[in-house]
Enzyme design. Structure first.
Site, PDB file in Angstrom:
ATOM      1  N   LYS A   1       0.837  -1.212   0.000  1.00  0.00           N
ATOM      2  CA  LYS A   1       0.000   0.000   0.000  1.00  0.00           C
ATOM      3  C   LYS A   1       0.868   1.257   0.000  1.00  0.00           C
ATOM      4  O   LYS A   1       0.668   2.168  -0.810  1.00  0.00           O
ATOM      5  CB  LYS A   1      -0.921   0.043   1.239  1.00  0.00           C
ATOM      6  CG  LYS A   1      -1.829  -1.161   1.389  1.00  0.00           C
ATOM      7  CD  LYS A   1      -2.681  -1.075   2.636  1.00  0.00           C
ATOM      8  CE  LYS A   1      -1.908  -1.096   3.941  1.00  0.00           C
ATOM      9  NZ  LYS A   1      -1.196  -2.340   4.236  1.00  0.00           N
TER      10      LYS A   1
ATOM     11  N   ARG B   1      -9.617   1.300   8.820  1.00  0.00           N
ATOM     12  CA  ARG B   1      -9.192  -0.064   9.113  1.00  0.00           C
ATOM     13  C   ARG B   1     -10.228  -0.823   9.921  1.00  0.00           C
ATOM     14  O   ARG B   1     -10.024  -2.004  10.198  1.00  0.00           O
ATOM     15  CB  ARG B   1      -7.923   0.005   9.966  1.00  0.00           C
ATOM     16  CG  ARG B   1      -6.649  -0.205   9.227  1.00  0.00           C
ATOM     17  CD  ARG B   1      -5.548  -0.013  10.245  1.00  0.00           C
ATOM     18  NE  ARG B   1      -4.392  -0.776   9.950  1.00  0.00           N
ATOM     19  CZ  ARG B   1      -3.338  -0.289   9.304  1.00  0.00           C
ATOM     20  NH1 ARG B   1      -3.340   0.937   8.865  1.00  0.00           N
ATOM     21  NH2 ARG B   1      -2.303  -1.047   9.103  1.00  0.00           N
TER      22      ARG B   1
ATOM     23  N   ARG C   1      12.061  -5.520   4.671  1.00  0.00           N
ATOM     24  CA  ARG C   1      11.793  -4.091   4.429  1.00  0.00           C
ATOM     25  C   ARG C   1      12.747  -3.162   5.194  1.00  0.00           C
ATOM     26  O   ARG C   1      13.028  -3.338   6.359  1.00  0.00           O
ATOM     27  CB  ARG C   1      10.364  -3.749   4.858  1.00  0.00           C
ATOM     28  CG  ARG C   1      10.115  -2.237   4.873  1.00  0.00           C
ATOM     29  CD  ARG C   1       8.683  -1.877   4.915  1.00  0.00           C
ATOM     30  NE  ARG C   1       8.016  -2.295   6.131  1.00  0.00           N
ATOM     31  CZ  ARG C   1       6.716  -2.155   6.334  1.00  0.00           C
ATOM     32  NH1 ARG C   1       5.957  -1.628   5.391  1.00  0.00           N
ATOM     33  NH2 ARG C   1       6.165  -2.567   7.447  1.00  0.00           N
TER      34      ARG C   1
ATOM     35  N   ARG D   1      11.542  -1.170  10.725  1.00  0.00           N
ATOM     36  CA  ARG D   1      10.412  -0.809  11.578  1.00  0.00           C
ATOM     37  C   ARG D   1      10.315  -1.737  12.778  1.00  0.00           C
ATOM     38  O   ARG D   1      10.538  -2.930  12.664  1.00  0.00           O
ATOM     39  CB  ARG D   1       9.123  -0.875  10.758  1.00  0.00           C
ATOM     40  CG  ARG D   1       8.660   0.513  10.381  1.00  0.00           C
ATOM     41  CD  ARG D   1       7.529   0.505   9.463  1.00  0.00           C
ATOM     42  NE  ARG D   1       6.346  -0.196   9.980  1.00  0.00           N
ATOM     43  CZ  ARG D   1       5.192  -0.238   9.334  1.00  0.00           C
ATOM     44  NH1 ARG D   1       5.082   0.379   8.180  1.00  0.00           N
ATOM     45  NH2 ARG D   1       4.167  -0.893   9.830  1.00  0.00           N
TER      46      ARG D   1
ATOM     47  N   ARG E   1      -0.222  -8.813  13.297  1.00  0.00           N
ATOM     48  CA  ARG E   1      -0.823  -7.753  12.465  1.00  0.00           C
ATOM     49  C   ARG E   1      -1.732  -8.364  11.394  1.00  0.00           C
ATOM     50  O   ARG E   1      -2.788  -7.826  11.083  1.00  0.00           O
ATOM     51  CB  ARG E   1       0.285  -6.903  11.820  1.00  0.00           C
ATOM     52  CG  ARG E   1       0.933  -5.939  12.821  1.00  0.00           C
ATOM     53  CD  ARG E   1       2.288  -5.437  12.369  1.00  0.00           C
ATOM     54  NE  ARG E   1       2.285  -4.764  11.084  1.00  0.00           N
ATOM     55  CZ  ARG E   1       3.373  -4.581  10.342  1.00  0.00           C
ATOM     56  NH1 ARG E   1       4.551  -5.013  10.753  1.00  0.00           N
ATOM     57  NH2 ARG E   1       3.288  -3.965   9.198  1.00  0.00           N
TER      58      ARG E   1
HETATM   59  P1  AP5 Z   1       4.928  -1.562   1.801  1.00  0.00           P
HETATM   60  O1  AP5 Z   1       4.554  -0.770   0.625  1.00  0.00           O
HETATM   61  O2  AP5 Z   1       5.633  -0.878   2.914  1.00  0.00           O
HETATM   62  O3  AP5 Z   1       3.640  -2.366   2.362  1.00  0.00           O
HETATM   63  P2  AP5 Z   1       2.363  -1.858   3.128  1.00  0.00           P
HETATM   64  O4  AP5 Z   1       1.186  -2.548   2.556  1.00  0.00           O
HETATM   65  O5  AP5 Z   1       2.316  -0.362   3.181  1.00  0.00           O
HETATM   66  O6  AP5 Z   1       2.648  -2.508   4.555  1.00  0.00           O
HETATM   67  P3  AP5 Z   1       2.658  -1.875   6.008  1.00  0.00           P
HETATM   68  O7  AP5 Z   1       3.412  -2.848   6.859  1.00  0.00           O
HETATM   69  O8  AP5 Z   1       3.157  -0.471   6.014  1.00  0.00           O
HETATM   70  O9  AP5 Z   1       1.145  -1.892   6.345  1.00  0.00           O
HETATM   71  P4  AP5 Z   1       0.516  -1.885   7.684  1.00  0.00           P
HETATM   72  O10 AP5 Z   1      -0.888  -1.666   7.311  1.00  0.00           O
HETATM   73  O11 AP5 Z   1       0.767  -3.088   8.527  1.00  0.00           O
HETATM   74  O12 AP5 Z   1       1.281  -0.704   8.489  1.00  0.00           O
HETATM   75  P5  AP5 Z   1       0.931   0.805   8.794  1.00  0.00           P
HETATM   76  O13 AP5 Z   1       2.177   1.570   8.773  1.00  0.00           O
HETATM   77  O14 AP5 Z   1      -0.210   1.274   7.980  1.00  0.00           O
HETATM   78  O15 AP5 Z   1       5.795  -2.808   1.294  1.00  0.00           O
HETATM   79  C1  AP5 Z   1       6.319  -3.768   2.189  1.00  0.00           C
HETATM   80  C2  AP5 Z   1       7.668  -4.285   1.661  1.00  0.00           C
HETATM   81  O16 AP5 Z   1       7.449  -5.005   0.451  1.00  0.00           O
HETATM   82  C3  AP5 Z   1       8.683  -3.178   1.293  1.00  0.00           C
HETATM   83  O17 AP5 Z   1       9.966  -3.628   1.594  1.00  0.00           O
HETATM   84  C4  AP5 Z   1       8.522  -3.001  -0.223  1.00  0.00           C
HETATM   85  O18 AP5 Z   1       9.699  -2.547  -0.844  1.00  0.00           O
HETATM   86  C5  AP5 Z   1       8.146  -4.410  -0.658  1.00  0.00           C
HETATM   87  N1  AP5 Z   1       7.221  -4.433  -1.793  1.00  0.00           N
HETATM   88  C6  AP5 Z   1       6.129  -3.662  -1.979  1.00  0.00           C
HETATM   89  N2  AP5 Z   1       5.490  -4.001  -3.109  1.00  0.00           N
HETATM   90  C7  AP5 Z   1       6.193  -5.036  -3.648  1.00  0.00           C
HETATM   91  C8  AP5 Z   1       6.027  -5.834  -4.827  1.00  0.00           C
HETATM   92  N3  AP5 Z   1       4.982  -5.636  -5.663  1.00  0.00           N
HETATM   93  N4  AP5 Z   1       6.930  -6.813  -5.072  1.00  0.00           N
HETATM   94  C9  AP5 Z   1       7.973  -7.036  -4.208  1.00  0.00           C
HETATM   95  N5  AP5 Z   1       8.196  -6.291  -3.081  1.00  0.00           N
HETATM   96  C10 AP5 Z   1       7.303  -5.316  -2.808  1.00  0.00           C
HETATM   97  O19 AP5 Z   1       0.401   0.688  10.303  1.00  0.00           O
HETATM   98  C11 AP5 Z   1       1.286   0.339  11.354  1.00  0.00           C
HETATM   99  C12 AP5 Z   1       0.524   0.311  12.673  1.00  0.00           C
HETATM  100  O20 AP5 Z   1      -0.038   1.630  12.943  1.00  0.00           O
HETATM  101  C13 AP5 Z   1      -0.689  -0.624  12.723  1.00  0.00           C
HETATM  102  O21 AP5 Z   1      -0.316  -1.950  13.038  1.00  0.00           O
HETATM  103  C14 AP5 Z   1      -1.521   0.047  13.829  1.00  0.00           C
HETATM  104  O22 AP5 Z   1      -0.994  -0.232  15.102  1.00  0.00           O
HETATM  105  C15 AP5 Z   1      -1.321   1.529  13.555  1.00  0.00           C
HETATM  106  N6  AP5 Z   1      -2.341   2.059  12.634  1.00  0.00           N
HETATM  107  C16 AP5 Z   1      -2.119   2.579  11.371  1.00  0.00           C
HETATM  108  N7  AP5 Z   1      -3.270   2.974  10.821  1.00  0.00           N
HETATM  109  C17 AP5 Z   1      -4.235   2.711  11.740  1.00  0.00           C
HETATM  110  C18 AP5 Z   1      -5.645   2.871  11.737  1.00  0.00           C
HETATM  111  N8  AP5 Z   1      -6.298   3.377  10.671  1.00  0.00           N
HETATM  112  N9  AP5 Z   1      -6.333   2.476  12.844  1.00  0.00           N
HETATM  113  C19 AP5 Z   1      -5.703   1.969  13.918  1.00  0.00           C
HETATM  114  N10 AP5 Z   1      -4.375   1.773  13.990  1.00  0.00           N
HETATM  115  C20 AP5 Z   1      -3.657   2.136  12.907  1.00  0.00           C
END
Ligand code: AP5
Length: 218
Positions: A13, A88, A127, A160, A171
């Site tokens: 994402k 979410r 990552r 991270r 997660r």
């Molecule tokens: P990346 O693009 O970083 O993946 P992502 O889907 O963004 O994964 P996240 O881990 O950031 O999502 P998340 O939802 O768990 O975390 P968030 O920060 O939102 O890609 C991942 C890796 O794969 C990278 O190394 C990239 O290079 C590689 N990659 C990408 N695409 C690829 C491809 N096509 N092929 C090969 N490699 C690829 O949230 C973190 C925490 O914050 C949550 O757990 C929660 O505690 C809190 N939080 C955030 N939002 C909320 C909310 N709305 N409500 C409540 N708590 C929240």
């Protein structure tokens, strides 16, 4: 263009949001990034959020909804936005729907990035992220030119805190319990578009842009 990106941890994402933001000239609004900034700056919100984030759990709805509502009111979001990681929960989705309906700014589409669990774990264990420009790298799929350094701004890359395998598995579970129901929520509203996100990054971007171009032409 007003978009929501849905998908499990590691679906890509954040990676795709940065590219789409460049392509369409609208801001990426990542609740994960905003929360991590609060954690880093030790704000009241950051101190509360950290206990949840470190366990791989969600931060309470009310805190996140207030944070996003405030962010959507900033001038750069007037011409559109890409919500990455929000909503979410069904409660967050209902709040967003209420706010956007009141402002006569409905969502254009919800993109659902689908991948399997093993791929998610592989991606997250490799990552590395730039703390300045937020670009992500991957030791297996997309290493930086110079190890540990961002190609774009020369910053030192970071891991991270919630990317260890146990927390990633938690997660993914939390996503299934609390976020997967949003697929139905948005399908019922005719907004859900699924993207196969197992493919390499460039391919996922091409498919997503083609899909959005189709929507704009419709
Ligand atoms: P990346 O693009 O970083 O993946 P992502 O889907 O963004 O994964 P996240 O881990 O950031 O999502 P998340 O939802 O768990 O975390 P968030 O920060 O939102 O890609 C991942 C890796 O794969 C990278 O190394 C990239 O290079 C590689 N990659 C990408 N695409 C690829 C491809 N096509 N092929 C090969 N490699 C690829 O949230 C973190 C925490 O914050 C949550 O757990 C929660 O505690 C809190 N939080 C955030 N939002 C909320 C909310 N709305 N409500 C409540 N708590 C929240």
């Amino acid at each position: 263009m007003r978009l929501v990106l849905l998908g499990p941890p590691g679906a890509g994402k954040g990676t795709q949001a940065v590219r789409l933001a460049d392509r369409f000239g609208i801001p990426q609004i990542s609740t994960g990034d905003i929360l991590r900034e609060h954690v880093q700056e030790n704000t009241m919100l950051g101190i509360r959020a950290r206990t949840f984030m470190d366990r791989g759990e969600y931060v309470p709805d009310q805190l996140v909804v207030e944070m996003v509502t405030e962010r959507l009111g900033e001038p750069d979001a007037e011409k559109g936005f890409i919500l990455d990681g929000f909503p979410r929960t069904v409660r967050q989705a209902e709040s967003l729907e209420g706010a956007l309906t009141a402002a006569a700014r409905p969502l254009s589409a919800v993109l659902m990035f689908a991948i399997d669990d093993e791929m998610a774990i592989r991606r997250l264990s490799g990552r590395w992220t730039c703390p300045v420009c937020k670009r992500t790298y991957n030791m297996e799929f997309k290493p930086p030119v110079q190890e540990g350094i961002c190609d774009f701004d020369g910053s030192e890359l970071e891991r991270r805190a919630d990317d260890d395998e146990l927390t990633v598995r938690r997660r993914i579970e939390v996503y299934r319990e609390q976020t997967a129901p949003l697929e139905r929520f948005y399908r019922e509203r005719g907004l859900l578009r699924e993207v196969d996100a197992q493919a390499p990054e460039d391919e996922v971007t091409e498919r997503t842009i083609a899909l959005l171009d189709e929507l704009e032409d419709a």
